[in-house]
Write an enzyme that holds these catalytic residues in place. Structure first.
Site, PDB file in Angstrom:
ATOM      1  N   ALA A  27      24.305  40.523  50.617  1.00  0.00           N
ATOM      2  CA  ALA A  27      24.398  41.964  50.325  1.00  0.00           C
ATOM      3  C   ALA A  27      25.700  42.539  50.867  1.00  0.00           C
ATOM      4  O   ALA A  27      25.966  42.449  52.068  1.00  0.00           O
ATOM      5  CB  ALA A  27      23.208  42.679  50.959  1.00  0.00           C
ATOM      6  N   THR A  77      35.012  35.762  52.471  1.00  0.00           N
ATOM      7  CA  THR A  77      35.888  35.900  51.306  1.00  0.00           C
ATOM      8  C   THR A  77      37.304  35.412  51.568  1.00  0.00           C
ATOM      9  O   THR A  77      37.787  35.466  52.706  1.00  0.00           O
ATOM     10  CB  THR A  77      35.951  37.394  50.896  1.00  0.00           C
ATOM     11  OG1 THR A  77      36.990  37.569  49.932  1.00  0.00           O
ATOM     12  CG2 THR A  77      36.282  38.297  52.076  1.00  0.00           C
ATOM     13  N   TYR A  85      38.439  45.715  52.261  1.00  0.00           N
ATOM     14  CA  TYR A  85      37.307  44.814  51.972  1.00  0.00           C
ATOM     15  C   TYR A  85      37.424  43.540  52.819  1.00  0.00           C
ATOM     16  O   TYR A  85      36.481  43.144  53.518  1.00  0.00           O
ATOM     17  CB  TYR A  85      37.292  44.484  50.476  1.00  0.00           C
ATOM     18  CG  TYR A  85      36.448  43.295  50.135  1.00  0.00           C
ATOM     19  CD1 TYR A  85      35.068  43.340  50.270  1.00  0.00           C
ATOM     20  CD2 TYR A  85      37.030  42.107  49.694  1.00  0.00           C
ATOM     21  CE1 TYR A  85      34.288  42.235  49.978  1.00  0.00           C
ATOM     22  CE2 TYR A  85      36.263  41.004  49.392  1.00  0.00           C
ATOM     23  CZ  TYR A  85      34.891  41.067  49.541  1.00  0.00           C
ATOM     24  OH  TYR A  85      34.130  39.967  49.260  1.00  0.00           O
ATOM     25  N   LYS A 100      35.002  42.121  56.147  1.00  0.00           N
ATOM     26  CA  LYS A 100      34.357  40.800  56.251  1.00  0.00           C
ATOM     27  C   LYS A 100      34.908  40.027  57.454  1.00  0.00           C
ATOM     28  O   LYS A 100      34.178  39.294  58.112  1.00  0.00           O
ATOM     29  CB  LYS A 100      34.608  40.008  54.968  1.00  0.00           C
ATOM     30  CG  LYS A 100      33.888  40.576  53.739  1.00  0.00           C
ATOM     31  CD  LYS A 100      32.464  40.069  53.667  1.00  0.00           C
ATOM     32  CE  LYS A 100      31.758  40.520  52.414  1.00  0.00           C
ATOM     33  NZ  LYS A 100      30.470  39.864  52.206  1.00  0.00           N
ATOM     34  N   PHE A 119      36.403  32.113  47.025  1.00  0.00           N
ATOM     35  CA  PHE A 119      37.532  32.536  46.221  1.00  0.00           C
ATOM     36  C   PHE A 119      36.922  33.263  44.998  1.00  0.00           C
ATOM     37  O   PHE A 119      35.920  33.951  45.163  1.00  0.00           O
ATOM     38  CB  PHE A 119      38.471  31.346  45.969  1.00  0.00           C
ATOM     39  CG  PHE A 119      39.284  31.075  47.226  1.00  0.00           C
ATOM     40  CD1 PHE A 119      38.646  30.696  48.418  1.00  0.00           C
ATOM     41  CD2 PHE A 119      40.649  31.280  47.266  1.00  0.00           C
ATOM     42  CE1 PHE A 119      39.372  30.525  49.607  1.00  0.00           C
ATOM     43  CE2 PHE A 119      41.381  31.105  48.441  1.00  0.00           C
ATOM     44  CZ  PHE A 119      40.731  30.731  49.605  1.00  0.00           C
ATOM     45  N   ASN A 120      37.463  33.177  43.804  1.00  0.00           N
ATOM     46  CA  ASN A 120      36.953  34.073  42.744  1.00  0.00           C
ATOM     47  C   ASN A 120      35.804  33.445  41.975  1.00  0.00           C
ATOM     48  O   ASN A 120      36.008  32.526  41.186  1.00  0.00           O
ATOM     49  CB  ASN A 120      38.099  34.482  41.826  1.00  0.00           C
ATOM     50  CG  ASN A 120      39.023  35.474  42.509  1.00  0.00           C
ATOM     51  OD1 ASN A 120      39.530  35.199  43.597  1.00  0.00           O
ATOM     52  ND2 ASN A 120      39.201  36.631  41.910  1.00  0.00           N
ATOM     53  N   HIS A 149      35.743  43.545  37.576  1.00  0.00           N
ATOM     54  CA  HIS A 149      36.224  42.169  37.700  1.00  0.00           C
ATOM     55  C   HIS A 149      36.851  41.662  36.407  1.00  0.00           C
ATOM     56  O   HIS A 149      36.403  41.988  35.308  1.00  0.00           O
ATOM     57  CB  HIS A 149      35.092  41.248  38.155  1.00  0.00           C
ATOM     58  CG  HIS A 149      34.755  41.462  39.596  1.00  0.00           C
ATOM     59  ND1 HIS A 149      34.034  42.535  40.023  1.00  0.00           N
ATOM     60  CD2 HIS A 149      35.091  40.754  40.709  1.00  0.00           C
ATOM     61  CE1 HIS A 149      33.924  42.484  41.335  1.00  0.00           C
ATOM     62  NE2 HIS A 149      34.559  41.416  41.786  1.00  0.00           N
ATOM     63  N   LEU A 150      37.857  40.814  36.603  1.00  0.00           N
ATOM     64  CA  LEU A 150      38.713  40.425  35.480  1.00  0.00           C
ATOM     65  C   LEU A 150      37.946  39.754  34.335  1.00  0.00           C
ATOM     66  O   LEU A 150      38.076  40.176  33.179  1.00  0.00           O
ATOM     67  CB  LEU A 150      39.822  39.488  36.008  1.00  0.00           C
ATOM     68  CG  LEU A 150      40.830  39.027  34.962  1.00  0.00           C
ATOM     69  CD1 LEU A 150      41.588  40.216  34.375  1.00  0.00           C
ATOM     70  CD2 LEU A 150      41.808  38.021  35.577  1.00  0.00           C
ATOM     71  N   ARG A 183      44.711  33.498  41.074  1.00  0.00           N
ATOM     72  CA  ARG A 183      43.438  33.343  41.785  1.00  0.00           C
ATOM     73  C   ARG A 183      42.849  31.972  41.485  1.00  0.00           C
ATOM     74  O   ARG A 183      43.181  31.329  40.485  1.00  0.00           O
ATOM     75  CB  ARG A 183      42.424  34.415  41.326  1.00  0.00           C
ATOM     76  CG  ARG A 183      42.824  35.841  41.670  1.00  0.00           C
ATOM     77  CD  ARG A 183      42.673  36.109  43.156  1.00  0.00           C
ATOM     78  NE  ARG A 183      43.005  37.480  43.516  1.00  0.00           N
ATOM     79  CZ  ARG A 183      44.246  37.911  43.792  1.00  0.00           C
ATOM     80  NH1 ARG A 183      45.274  37.073  43.740  1.00  0.00           N
ATOM     81  NH2 ARG A 183      44.453  39.165  44.127  1.00  0.00           N
TER      82      ARG A 183
HETATM   83  N1  UFG Z   1      42.782  42.336  37.327  1.00  0.00           N
HETATM   84  C1  UFG Z   1      43.511  42.836  36.268  1.00  0.00           C
HETATM   85  N2  UFG Z   1      42.867  43.665  35.384  1.00  0.00           N
HETATM   86  C2  UFG Z   1      41.572  44.042  35.534  1.00  0.00           C
HETATM   87  C3  UFG Z   1      40.844  43.512  36.621  1.00  0.00           C
HETATM   88  C4  UFG Z   1      41.488  42.678  37.507  1.00  0.00           C
HETATM   89  O1  UFG Z   1      44.686  42.546  36.105  1.00  0.00           O
HETATM   90  O2  UFG Z   1      41.065  44.818  34.705  1.00  0.00           O
HETATM   91  C5  UFG Z   1      43.456  41.413  38.250  1.00  0.00           C
HETATM   92  C6  UFG Z   1      43.419  41.877  39.697  1.00  0.00           C
HETATM   93  O3  UFG Z   1      44.465  42.768  39.971  1.00  0.00           O
HETATM   94  C7  UFG Z   1      43.511  40.554  40.445  1.00  0.00           C
HETATM   95  C8  UFG Z   1      42.794  39.562  39.506  1.00  0.00           C
HETATM   96  O4  UFG Z   1      42.759  40.187  38.231  1.00  0.00           O
HETATM   97  O5  UFG Z   1      44.839  40.167  40.546  1.00  0.00           O
HETATM   98  C9  UFG Z   1      41.380  39.289  39.914  1.00  0.00           C
HETATM   99  O6  UFG Z   1      40.734  40.537  40.152  1.00  0.00           O
HETATM  100  P1  UFG Z   1      39.162  40.693  40.361  1.00  0.00           P
HETATM  101  O7  UFG Z   1      38.897  42.151  40.543  1.00  0.00           O
HETATM  102  O8  UFG Z   1      38.426  39.984  39.288  1.00  0.00           O
HETATM  103  O9  UFG Z   1      38.902  39.879  41.707  1.00  0.00           O
HETATM  104  P2  UFG Z   1      39.622  39.979  43.146  1.00  0.00           P
HETATM  105  O10 UFG Z   1      40.554  38.800  43.268  1.00  0.00           O
HETATM  106  O11 UFG Z   1      40.178  41.319  43.424  1.00  0.00           O
HETATM  107  O12 UFG Z   1      38.387  39.824  44.124  1.00  0.00           O
HETATM  108  C10 UFG Z   1      37.379  38.861  43.910  1.00  0.00           C
HETATM  109  C11 UFG Z   1      36.071  39.389  44.480  1.00  0.00           C
HETATM  110  C12 UFG Z   1      36.176  39.532  45.954  1.00  0.00           C
HETATM  111  C13 UFG Z   1      36.656  38.224  46.557  1.00  0.00           C
HETATM  112  C14 UFG Z   1      37.948  37.783  45.933  1.00  0.00           C
HETATM  113  C15 UFG Z   1      38.377  36.448  46.503  1.00  0.00           C
HETATM  114  O13 UFG Z   1      35.759  40.663  43.932  1.00  0.00           O
HETATM  115  O14 UFG Z   1      34.910  39.877  46.453  1.00  0.00           O
HETATM  116  O15 UFG Z   1      37.765  37.651  44.541  1.00  0.00           O
HETATM  117  O16 UFG Z   1      39.610  36.020  45.992  1.00  0.00           O
HETATM  118  F1  UFG Z   1      36.864  38.396  47.870  1.00  0.00           F
END
Ligand code: UFG
Length: 323
Positions: free
Chosen positions: A74, A117, A141, A145, A169-170, A187-188, A219
Site C-alpha cells: 500500500a 523503488t 516519492y 520510500k 524498477f518499472n 503511467h507510460l 527505464r
Molecule cells: N512518460 C512520458 N509520458 C507519459 C507518461 C510517462 O513520457 O504520458 C515518461 C516519464 O517521464 C518517464 C517514463 O515515461 O520517463 C516512465 O514513466 P512512468 O510514469 O510510467 O514511471 P516512472 O518511471 O515515473 O515510475 C515508475 C513507478 C514508480 C517506480 C519507478 C521505478 O510509478 O513507482 O517506476 O523506476 F518507483
C-alpha cells in the site's frame, strides 16, 4: 502460510495475493480502496477495508491473525505527483509505514516484505545500478520510500525485525486477468495502450533533451509476474536470512520512444506522439543490476522481453473496458 497483504486490491499487491492464494497460502488483504475498486479485491482472500495508518485497527487485525509475515504494497506511487504534493507522500508512504511497523512490533509479527523503488537512487552515477549505489532520490516519492528503508534498518537492529526491501524498477504487463491500471492514469504503458485503443488521441513524451541516445528517459521494465515470484521467494528466504535489499529489474533499458515503438509493433497502431517539457523529478536513466536477487534468492525473470511484456499488457488492456 498465513500472510497479510497491504494494498492487495491494487495492481501489484493484487497480483501477488492471487499467486499466493493459488500456491495454497491463506491471504488477508488490507486496503483502503482509495486507489482501487472493490471488484479488484482478489477472489478468495479475507478482506479488511482499512488504512495502514489506522494503528488500532491494524494492531487488532495482526493480533487476531498472527500472520507469518506482512507484504506491504500500500502506497502512493507517482513520482510526478510527489513533486507537486510531497506532503501526501510522506504521510501515506512514510508515516503510514511507521504505524504498521509499530503495530507489528506490538503484536510480535516480525517479517516484512517492503515495496521499495528504483527511485531511491535518483540519478545513478553508473549503470546498471547495484544495491550499493548512492541513495539520492530526485523526487519526493523516492525519498518517502528511502525514509522507510532507513526505519527498517533501525527496527531490524534494535527490535529484530526481519525484512526484505525490494526495489522495483518499472513494473508492467498483466497476468491472471489482472493488469496495470491506476486512477487517474499517469503511467507510460497504459497511457500508450489507451492511444492504441482510440481512448486518447496521442501520447505525450515528457522531455527529449535528456542525456540518452534519443533524448528520452530510459527505464527497465519488469513483468509483474516476475516481480510476484520474487516476493514469494523473499518471504520464504526471511526464515533463514534476516535482512535483504534487492533490486528487481531485467537489466535492459528502454527509452520512452523505444517503448512507444514496441507498442506500435505489438498493437499495429501508429500511436501518434508529441514531445512536451520534462516532468519534474524524472531521472534520465534507471536500469537495474538484479544479480543479488538472482544469486541470493534464486530468482530468474521468465518474461524479460519488452514486446512480450507489452503483448500481455495489450491483451489485458483490450478487454478491461468491456468487463
Ligand atoms: N512518460 C512520458 N509520458 C507519459 C507518461 C510517462 O513520457 O504520458 C515518461 C516519464 O517521464 C518517464 C517514463 O515515461 O520517463 C516512465 O514513466 P512512468 O510514469 O510510467 O514511471 P516512472 O518511471 O515515473 O515510475 C515508475 C513507478 C514508480 C517506480 C519507478 C521505478 O510509478 O513507482 O517506476 O523506476 F518507483
Amino acid at each position: 502460510m498465513k500472510i497479510l497483504v497491504t494494498g492487495g486490491a491494487g495492481y501489484i499487491g493484487g497480483t501477488v495475493a492471487t499467486i499466493l492464494l493459488k500456491a495454497g497460502h491463506s491471504v488477508t488483504v488490507l486496503d483502503n480502496l482509495r486507489h482501487s475498486r472493490r471488484e479488484e479485491i482478489p477472489a478468495g482472500v479475507s478482506f479488511v477495508e482499512a488504512d495502514v495508518a489506522d494503528r488500532p485497527r491494524v494492531e487488532s487485525l495482526l493480533r487476531d491473525l498472527q500472520p507469518e509475515g506482512v507484504l506491504h504494497f500500500a502506497a502512493l506511487i507517482e513520482a510526478g505527483e510527489s513533486m507537486q504534493k510531497p506532503e501526501i507522500y510522506f504521510r501515506n508512504n512514510t508515516a503510514s509505514t511507521l504505524a504498521l511497523l509499530e503495530a507489528m512490533l506490538a503484536t510480535g509479527v516480525d517479517k516484512l516484505v517492503f515495496s521499495s523503488t528504483a527511485a531511491v537512487y535518483g540519478e545513478p552515477k553508473t549503470t546498471p545500478i547495484e544495491e550499493t549505489a548512492d541513495l539520492a532520490p530526485t523526487n519526493a516519492y523516492g525519498e518517502s520510500k528511502l525514509l522507510v528503508e532507513q526505519m527498517l534498518r533501525w527496527f531490524h537492529q534494535i527490535h529484530g525485525l526481519r525484512y526484505a526491501s525490494l526495489r522495483y524498477f518499472n513494473v508492467a504487463g498483466a497476468v491472471g486477468g489482472r493488469g496495470e491500471a491506476h486512477e487517474p492514469e499517469t503511467h507510460l504503458i497504459p497511457l500508450i495502450l489507451d492511444v492504441a485503443l482510440g481512448r486518447r488521441e496521442k501520447i505525450f513524451i515528457f522531455g527529449d533533451d535528456y542525456p540518452t541516445p534519443d533524448g528520452t528517459c530510459i527505464r527497465d521494465y519488469i513483468h509483474v509476474a516476475d516481480l510476484a515470484d520474487a516476493h514469494i521467494l523473499a518471504l520464504q528466504a526471511l526464515s533463514g536470512c534476516d535482512r535483504m535489499i534487492y533490486n528487481l529489474g531485467n537489466g535492459n533499458g528502454f527509452s520512452v520512444r523505444e517503448v512507444i515503438e514496441s507498442a506500435r509493433r505489438v498493437t499495429g497502431h501508429p500511436i501518434p506522439a508529441e514531445v512536451k517539457p520534462r516532468r519534474a523529478g524524472d531521472p534520465a536513466r534507471l536500469v537495474a543490476s538484479s544479480a543479488q536477487a538472482k544469486s541470493k534468492l534464486g530468482w530468474q525473470p521468465k518474461h524479460p522481453d519488452l514486446d512480450d511484456i507489452m503483448a500481455s499488457a495489450w491483451a489485458w488492456h483490450q478487454q478491461r473496458y468491456t468487463r
